[in-house]
Design a protein around this motif. Structure first.
Motif, PDB file in Angstrom:
ATOM      1  N   VAL A   1       0.298   4.285  -4.708  1.00 27.62           N
ATOM      2  CA  VAL A   1       0.887   3.268  -5.456  1.00 27.62           C
ATOM      3  C   VAL A   1       1.031   3.464  -7.045  1.00 27.62           C
TER       4      VAL A   1
ATOM      5  N   TYR B   1     -14.086  -1.392 -13.955  1.00 23.53           N
ATOM      6  CA  TYR B   1     -13.699  -2.138 -12.751  1.00 23.53           C
ATOM      7  C   TYR B   1     -13.419  -3.673 -13.318  1.00 23.53           C
TER       8      TYR B   1
ATOM      9  N   LEU C   1      -3.893  -3.781  -2.066  1.00 23.63           N
ATOM     10  CA  LEU C   1      -5.082  -3.683  -2.201  1.00 23.63           C
ATOM     11  C   LEU C   1      -5.616  -2.333  -2.790  1.00 23.63           C
ATOM     12  N   ALA C   2      -4.858  -1.427  -2.889  1.00 30.25           N
ATOM     13  CA  ALA C   2      -5.438   0.109  -3.356  1.00 30.25           C
ATOM     14  C   ALA C   2      -6.049  -0.187  -4.701  1.00 30.25           C
ATOM     15  N   ALA C   3      -7.180   0.389  -4.623  1.00 30.28           N
ATOM     16  CA  ALA C   3      -8.055   0.445  -6.071  1.00 30.28           C
ATOM     17  C   ALA C   3      -8.908   1.229  -6.049  1.00 30.28           C
TER      18      ALA C   3
ATOM     19  N   ARG D   1      -3.545   8.087   1.980  1.00 31.69           N
ATOM     20  CA  ARG D   1      -3.695   9.184   3.012  1.00 31.69           C
ATOM     21  C   ARG D   1      -3.154   8.684   4.335  1.00 31.69           C
TER      22      ARG D   1
ATOM     23  N   LEU E   1      -5.891   1.299   4.742  1.00 28.62           N
ATOM     24  CA  LEU E   1      -6.945   1.990   5.571  1.00 28.62           C
ATOM     25  C   LEU E   1      -8.191   1.466   4.994  1.00 28.62           C
TER      26      LEU E   1
ATOM     27  N   GLY F   1      -3.058   0.360   0.327  1.00 28.45           N
ATOM     28  CA  GLY F   1      -4.528   0.744   0.408  1.00 28.45           C
ATOM     29  C   GLY F   1      -4.968  -0.050   1.812  1.00 28.45           C
TER      30      GLY F   1
ATOM     31  N   GLY G   1      -8.249  -3.831   4.029  1.00 29.60           N
ATOM     32  CA  GLY G   1      -6.822  -3.529   4.551  1.00 29.60           C
ATOM     33  C   GLY G   1      -6.680  -2.970   6.211  1.00 29.60           C
TER      34      GLY G   1
ATOM     35  N   GLN H   1     -11.577  -0.961   3.509  1.00 31.13           N
ATOM     36  CA  GLN H   1     -12.366  -1.794   4.185  1.00 31.13           C
ATOM     37  C   GLN H   1     -11.596  -3.192   4.517  1.00 31.13           C
TER      38      GLN H   1
ATOM     39  N   LEU I   1      -5.082   4.014 -11.817  1.00 25.91           N
ATOM     40  CA  LEU I   1      -4.847   3.736 -10.622  1.00 25.91           C
ATOM     41  C   LEU I   1      -4.818   1.944 -10.435  1.00 25.91           C
TER      42      LEU I   1
ATOM     43  N   THR J   1     -21.884  -3.753  -3.966  1.00 28.24           N
ATOM     44  CA  THR J   1     -22.296  -4.499  -2.954  1.00 28.24           C
ATOM     45  C   THR J   1     -22.465  -3.793  -1.457  1.00 28.24           C
TER      46      THR J   1
END
Ligand code: NAD
Length: 315
Positions: A53, A141, A74-76, A36, A10, A8, A14, A12, A92, A183
């Motif tokens: 992932v 989440y 970090l991918a989520a 991507r 790319l 992940g 990462g 905020q 995911l 947020t």
């Protein structure tokens, strides 16, 4: 020297974390991956691979080929988007995490993944939210994040895997726009301040939530990963925060720099409901005592820095 795979990359966090990790550990030592491809600098400044992932074989192949010893996962799907697409979020957020943990176990990697203030719920004490407390979130989440904390603890106790994690608050940054969190308003408000001079908040007045500036978040990840393992009691879920703010507080800080800034409201009931289920302010004592967490930016310092970078970009 660590050899790190970031998933992940790319997003905020990462997109800034990879730059910082490459400064510290060397460009070739940080393999950035994302679902991507893009023209972002991190795809050129060191190794970059397209990686979904949820594809465990592809993740294993890349981790093995680059001989990584650390995975930063970090991918989520973030809170607001996960509430719109709960099944995708489960697949995911849990499937990706399980793959990353299993591959870390097979290859003996140190492991990091972020949890969130979203791991708390309406029955959690809202003020000075303790490190160890009730976690009964009512969002997909949140369910994913609590499960993730427990899963990472499990891999540590069961297999001795060196898993570590932080419960991040809302993160504020000027480089990469946020990816569908509750947020996000706290980032959008700064962009609006320098472009139009006014912002309509989807989060209500007096909705205090924890926030932190990205440079402090990046330092927290690196400091936690470098901390002596024997000092860590709460391995996978350290509360970290720098400030507790509502839209009015941010607007007041912006007005010190841009006096005519106008804030109004058009509250989004869906995102407001998520915000209402989260803490107002977390207690970060465990992070401070177990590995020396320290946030350098308060609201005033962060506002000055955000506005100065965003204004430079406007020129
Ligand atoms: P983001 O939405 O900005 O980035 C996520 C990245 O994951 C994107 O680049 C996206 O392309 C990628 N991605 C999506 N599906 C993928 C897949 N199947 N395979 C590979 N990559 C995929 O998120 P972020 O803000 O950088 O957050 C990273 C982590 O930090 C997440 O676990 C998030 O829950 C957590 N977190 C973030 C914040 C915050 O304020 N940003 C706060 C608390 C916790």
């Amino acid at each position: 020297m660590k050899k790190i795979l970031v998933t992940g990359a790319l997003g905020q966090i990462g997109s800034e974390l990879v730059v910082k990790l490459r400064e510290i550990y060397g460009a070739d030592h940080v393999v950035a991956t994302d679902l991507r491809s893009s023209s972002h600098e991190i795809t050129r400044s060191g190794p970059f691979e397209v990686l979904d992932v949820t594809n465990d074989k592809a993740m294993f192949e890349i981790a093995k080929r680059y001989e990584v010893d650390t995975i930063m996962h970090l991918a989520a799907l973030l809170s607001a988007t996960a509430e719109e697409k709960p099944l995708l979020a489960w697949n995911l957020n849990m499937g990706g995490l399980m793959n990353a943990l299993e591959i870390s176990r097979e290859l003996g990697c140190q492991f990091f993944t972020p949890s969130s203030i979203g791991s708390f719920g309406p029955s959690t004490p809202k003020d000075n939210t303790p490190q160890d407390t009730i976690q009964r979130p009512n969002t997909m989440y949140g369910v994913n994040k609590v499960s993730g904390e427990l899963l990472c603890d499990y891999y540590f106790y069961k297999y001795g895997l060196d898993t570590r994690g932080l419960r991040f608050p809302g993160l504020i940054s000027y480089m990469t726009p946020p990816g569908g969190g509750t947020t996000d308003y706290a980032v959008e408000i700064y962009y609006a301040a320098v472009t139009t001079g006014r912002y309509t908040s989807y989060i209500a007045k007096n909705s205090n939530m924890d926030m932190m500036y990205m440079p402090d978040a990046l330092n927290a990840i690196i400091d936690l990963m470098e901390a002596d393992s024997y000092r860590l009691i709460h391995r996978n879920s350290f509360n970290v925060t720098a400030m507790s703010v509502d839209p009015e507080a941010i607007a007041a800080a912006i007005r010190k720099e841009i006096p005519g800034f106008i804030l109004d409201y058009d509250v989004d009931p869906k995102r407001q409901a998520i915000a209402d289920s989260w803490p107002h302010s977390m207690d970060a004592t465990a992070a401070r005592t177990e590995w020396g967490f320290h946030a350098r930016y308060d609201l005033k310092a962060m506002t000055k820095d955000m506005l100065s970078h965003l204004s430079d970009r406007q020129m």
